[in-house]
Enzyme design. Structure first.
Site, short mmCIF file in Angstrom:
data_model
loop_
_atom_site.label_atom_id
_atom_site.label_comp_id
_atom_site.label_asym_id
_atom_site.label_seq_id
_atom_site.Cartn_x
_atom_site.Cartn_y
_atom_site.Cartn_z
N THR A 126 5.41 -14.19 42.86
CA THR A 126 6.08 -13.11 43.57
C THR A 126 5.33 -12.74 44.84
O THR A 126 4.11 -12.95 44.94
CB THR A 126 6.17 -11.87 42.66
OG1 THR A 126 6.64 -10.75 43.40
CG2 THR A 126 4.80 -11.50 42.09
N ASP A 127 6.05 -12.14 45.80
CA ASP A 127 5.38 -11.64 47.00
C ASP A 127 4.56 -10.39 46.72
O ASP A 127 3.71 -9.99 47.54
CB ASP A 127 6.39 -11.37 48.11
CG ASP A 127 7.47 -10.36 47.75
OD1 ASP A 127 7.50 -9.88 46.61
OD2 ASP A 127 8.32 -10.07 48.63
N GLU A 128 4.75 -9.78 45.56
CA GLU A 128 4.02 -8.54 45.26
C GLU A 128 2.52 -8.76 45.10
O GLU A 128 1.74 -7.80 45.17
CB GLU A 128 4.61 -7.87 44.02
CG GLU A 128 6.04 -7.43 44.23
CD GLU A 128 6.55 -6.49 43.14
OE1 GLU A 128 5.77 -5.65 42.67
OE2 GLU A 128 7.73 -6.61 42.78
N TYR A 146 1.78 -5.15 37.05
CA TYR A 146 2.59 -6.37 37.13
C TYR A 146 2.04 -7.32 38.17
O TYR A 146 1.76 -8.50 37.90
CB TYR A 146 4.04 -6.04 37.45
CG TYR A 146 4.82 -7.22 37.97
CD1 TYR A 146 5.01 -8.36 37.18
CD2 TYR A 146 5.35 -7.23 39.26
CE1 TYR A 146 5.70 -9.46 37.66
CE2 TYR A 146 6.04 -8.32 39.75
CZ TYR A 146 6.22 -9.43 38.95
OH TYR A 146 6.90 -10.52 39.43
N LYS A 167 0.29 -11.15 37.84
CA LYS A 167 0.81 -12.34 38.51
C LYS A 167 -0.26 -12.94 39.45
O LYS A 167 -0.37 -14.17 39.56
CB LYS A 167 2.08 -12.02 39.28
CG LYS A 167 3.28 -11.73 38.40
CD LYS A 167 3.68 -12.92 37.53
CE LYS A 167 4.27 -14.06 38.35
NZ LYS A 167 4.73 -15.18 37.47
#
Length: 353
Positions: free
Chosen positions: A133-135, A159, A163
């Protein structure tokens, strides 16, 4: 090619399975433990295809994973299995550590042992594709900056931290053990079969039920939006043509403020399913207190994926949103049973620990 797709009953995973199975030369094994967001109804159209098989199992079950890799003669692992809801990670981070970090470690261990058992020619074409994810990159100012493959990691939520940890593990297995890994980091997905607690389906379905449409804070947080079928096409390109050891950013070039997303949905619904009495769905918008640690802006640069792999998004934000709303209007057989379960008896993400 023969694919093992982990988390293939989830939102993005099911789109990947549907895309891959459409090619009769591929064989797809879908491994999913069917947590709250896993839904076999999303795979009804392919469940009887001869080149598709579903296995209910956990990625932490190393023995089952090893048996599938060996028995199915897998060429590519596409690892999408993950706990993925930021608000749920705030309320209960333990499941995110277990699945996203420990689960990825166990999958890497099984993949390495399997790769090492293959003849040299087969081992050379084996790939482990980790979907992220870009997060993991953290927060951007409202007025500048964009995430590239070289952006330093700065995760903000449990989260995104989980990741980021799994991304680092995958790179380490590539660097230390020579496992042929590729990684991809995507922006926010939307489209058919999206679990109804995420922003876009929640707003669509709350509007249809004449319920408040909650928007965090002032609604100014910005995300780049990517239609899920476009993402599935990009993931196939990364898994089959990506260079080992490389990461690829995947985005829709469609930055929008959250409030603009919600207002767009309302205006489309005003035209497609007008409210009784003639009022607008805009009247249902309700501003609510922000969640802890809410990142201001994500923006992703997909240039490397576009130029190196020849991929680009087919859907604009406007065309993709219209398709998404049409799908939810026509497919209440899928979402009504989920809504009836009252999966969110209270608002998620209110607790800071």
């Amino acid at each position: 090619m023969r694919f093992l797709v982990t988390g293939g009953a989830g939102f993005i995973g099911s789109a990947v399975c549907r895309r891959l199975v459409a090619n009769p030369q591929h064989r797809v094994i879908n491994l999913d433990c069917l947590t709250y967001a896993g839904n076999l109804a999303s795979l009804q159209q392919i469940e009887n295809y001869p080149n598709y098989r579903f296995v209910k199992a956990d990625i932490c079950d190393s023995q089952t994973v090893a048996e599938i890799l060996r028995d199915e003669d897998i060429d590519v692992i596409m690892h999408l299995a993950a706990e993925s809801h930021v608000d749920r990670s705030i309320d209960g981070p333990e499941a995110f550590i277990e699945t996203n970090i420990i689960g990825t470690f166990r999958l890497l261990t099984a993949a390495r042992a399997y790769r090492d058992s293959l003849p040299a020619e087969r081992a050379a074409r084996f790939r482990f594709h980790h979907v992220s994810t870009d997060e993991v990159f953290g927060d951007l100012p409202f007025d500048s900056g964009i995430f590239t493959e070289d952006t330093p990691y700065a995760p903000s939520s449990p989260y995104s931290a989980s990741k980021a940890a799994s991304d680092h593990l995958v790179r380490a297995w590539g660097h230390t053990y020579g496992l042929p890994v590729v990684l991809s980091n995507c922006s926010n997905n939307y489209g058919p079969f999206h679990f109804p607690e995420k922003l876009i389906p929640l707003v669509i379905l709350n509007a249809l039920d004449e319920q408040p449409l909650p928007v965090y804070g002032k609604g100014e947080n910005v995300r780049d939006w990517l239609y899920v079928e476009d993402h599935a096409a990009a993931l196939e390109a990364v898994a089959t043509r990506g260079r080992p050891g490389q990461s690829y950013n995947i985005g829709g070039r469609a930055e929008r403020r959250n409030i603009d997303v919600v207002e767009t949905i309302c205006r489309i619904l005003d035209g497609k399913r007008p409210r009784a009495g003639g009022s607008s769905y805009l009247d249902l918008i309700t501003m609510v207190s922000d969640r802890p640690g809410h990142d201001r802006r994500y923006a992703i640069d997909p240039h490397k994926t576009e130029t190196e792999l020849g991929w680009s998004a087919d859907e604009s934000f406007e065309s993709g949103m219209a398709k998404t709303i049409d799908w939810y209007l026509a497919n209440d057989w899928w979402w009504k049973p989920i809504r009836a379960q009252k999966y969110a008896g209270r608002r998620l993400g209110e607790r800071a620990g």
